[in-house]
Design a protein around this motif. Sequence first.
Motif, PDB file in Angstrom:
ATOM      1  N   GLY A  18     -35.655  18.221  15.389  1.00  0.00           N
ATOM      2  CA  GLY A  18     -36.297  18.914  14.285  1.00  0.00           C
ATOM      3  C   GLY A  18     -37.527  18.226  13.740  1.00  0.00           C
ATOM      4  N   THR A  19     -38.005  17.171  14.388  1.00  0.00           N
ATOM      5  CA  THR A  19     -39.204  16.482  13.902  1.00  0.00           C
ATOM      6  C   THR A  19     -40.451  17.071  14.544  1.00  0.00           C
ATOM      7  OG1 THR A  19     -38.885  14.778  15.595  1.00  0.00           O
ATOM      8  CG2 THR A  19     -38.072  14.303  13.390  1.00  0.00           C
ATOM      9  N   ARG A  20     -41.495  17.138  13.746  1.00  0.00           N
ATOM     10  CA  ARG A  20     -42.818  17.507  14.234  1.00  0.00           C
ATOM     11  C   ARG A  20     -43.769  16.378  13.830  1.00  0.00           C
ATOM     12  NH1 ARG A  20     -43.597  23.924  12.592  1.00  0.00           N
ATOM     13  NH2 ARG A  20     -41.773  24.730  13.725  1.00  0.00           N
ATOM     14  N   GLU A  46     -35.380  12.772  11.094  1.00  0.00           N
ATOM     15  CA  GLU A  46     -35.036  14.035  11.716  1.00  0.00           C
ATOM     16  C   GLU A  46     -35.362  15.172  10.770  1.00  0.00           C
ATOM     17  OE1 GLU A  46     -30.313  14.497  10.566  1.00  0.00           O
ATOM     18  OE2 GLU A  46     -30.836  13.742  12.547  1.00  0.00           O
ATOM     19  N   ARG A  47     -35.615  16.349  11.334  1.00  0.00           N
ATOM     20  CA  ARG A  47     -35.858  17.595  10.586  1.00  0.00           C
ATOM     21  C   ARG A  47     -36.915  17.396   9.497  1.00  0.00           C
ATOM     22  NH1 ARG A  47     -30.734  17.157  12.242  1.00  0.00           N
ATOM     23  NH2 ARG A  47     -29.931  18.912  13.457  1.00  0.00           N
ATOM     24  N   CYS A  48     -38.077  16.953   9.931  1.00  0.00           N
ATOM     25  CA  CYS A  48     -39.189  16.771   9.000  1.00  0.00           C
ATOM     26  C   CYS A  48     -40.501  16.828   9.778  1.00  0.00           C
ATOM     27  CB  CYS A  48     -39.068  15.437   8.252  1.00  0.00           C
ATOM     28  SG  CYS A  48     -39.164  13.986   9.309  1.00  0.00           S
ATOM     29  N   THR A  49     -41.599  16.913   9.053  1.00  0.00           N
ATOM     30  CA  THR A  49     -42.934  16.879   9.641  1.00  0.00           C
ATOM     31  C   THR A  49     -43.585  15.550   9.312  1.00  0.00           C
ATOM     32  OG1 THR A  49     -43.191  19.282   9.475  1.00  0.00           O
ATOM     33  CG2 THR A  49     -45.202  17.973   9.705  1.00  0.00           C
ATOM     34  N   ILE A  50     -44.079  14.870  10.316  1.00  0.00           N
ATOM     35  CA  ILE A  50     -44.648  13.529  10.152  1.00  0.00           C
ATOM     36  C   ILE A  50     -46.157  13.630  10.278  1.00  0.00           C
ATOM     37  CG2 ILE A  50     -44.654  11.173  11.057  1.00  0.00           C
ATOM     38  CD1 ILE A  50     -41.821  12.113  12.318  1.00  0.00           C
ATOM     39  N   HIS A  51     -46.852  13.189   9.254  1.00  0.00           N
ATOM     40  CA  HIS A  51     -48.309  13.273   9.198  1.00  0.00           C
ATOM     41  C   HIS A  51     -48.850  11.916   8.765  1.00  0.00           C
ATOM     42  CE1 HIS A  51     -52.091  15.240   9.309  1.00  0.00           C
ATOM     43  NE2 HIS A  51     -52.267  15.311   8.003  1.00  0.00           N
TER      44      HIS A  51
END
Length: 325
Positions: free
Chosen positions: A63-65, A28-33
Amino acid sequence: MSTVSGRGASSPRELTRVGDRVSFLYLERCTIHREDNAITATDADGVTHIPSATIGALLLGPGTRVTHQAMSVLGECGASAIWVGEQGVRFYAGGRALTRSSRLVEAQATAWANRRTRIEVARAMYRLRFPEDDPSSRTRQELLNMEGRRVKECYRREAARTGVPWRRREYHPGDFTSGDAANQAVTAAAQCMYGIAHAVVVALGCSPGLGFIHSGHERSFVLDIADLYKTEVGIPAAFDAAAQGDEEVGSRTRRALRDRINKVGLLDRCVEDIKHLLQHNGSPVPEDEADQVTLQSDGNRHIESGRNYGHAPAAADAAWEEPIW
């Protein structure tokens, strides 16, 4: 960023081994690449690298991207991506996992489409829950009654074991905190179990919607499978978490559930149980046939696809098809 993995893409045969993977990972609340064959999770604390081929289900919380490249590598590795609510207690959507063979979904659809075989599979599911009882002569209503008594007894037994007060099961959709600690923990455990079962069902190529006990929902078969293990895995983990206090019950439940899943080898059992229930022989898909598509012909014959067939073959003519179009 440093290179995490230089391994090549996994073969379809390797990708079906969901029993060897981590059951689920909640972010949660993070950017996943993506970086090579790993995914990265970036938040205020920095970058965390996660080998994508080791994940059964990636739970994406508030909050995830997630980038297109990250979803691409998850798909290549056969990992399910599931969008969930706060602390993983609600299921919103699921991403498609990699499936190469249709053998299991065909067996599932064949068993589901016939009323006799559909109840046979349902009874086989109850036989896994009641190994000391023969459900072959029981009606569906009798089986439902047996299951209801089993779950209620499990609640009473786990409450006595852990010392957690228990009155009754209460679940209020959209209001996770309205229940007491035990009910919150049971809700969190149930949602995680559904996500795990969904990951296995989709990874094996089965249809989530063709259920044998549950019906009328896009995840009926997922609910069928998850319920096989709730009194052994889900409910005990929930009461273990609730026994530690009222704060952060959801996160403690997920950790307790993760540990219990690893201890009992649930993913491997889930794979084998699904194959057994659908009367699949469990043999691995041969490497040279794993990505094969065929055409159905008369007499239940399967012939090579990607070719034009312009005339009926002679009795011994094995080369009657035209070249690939």
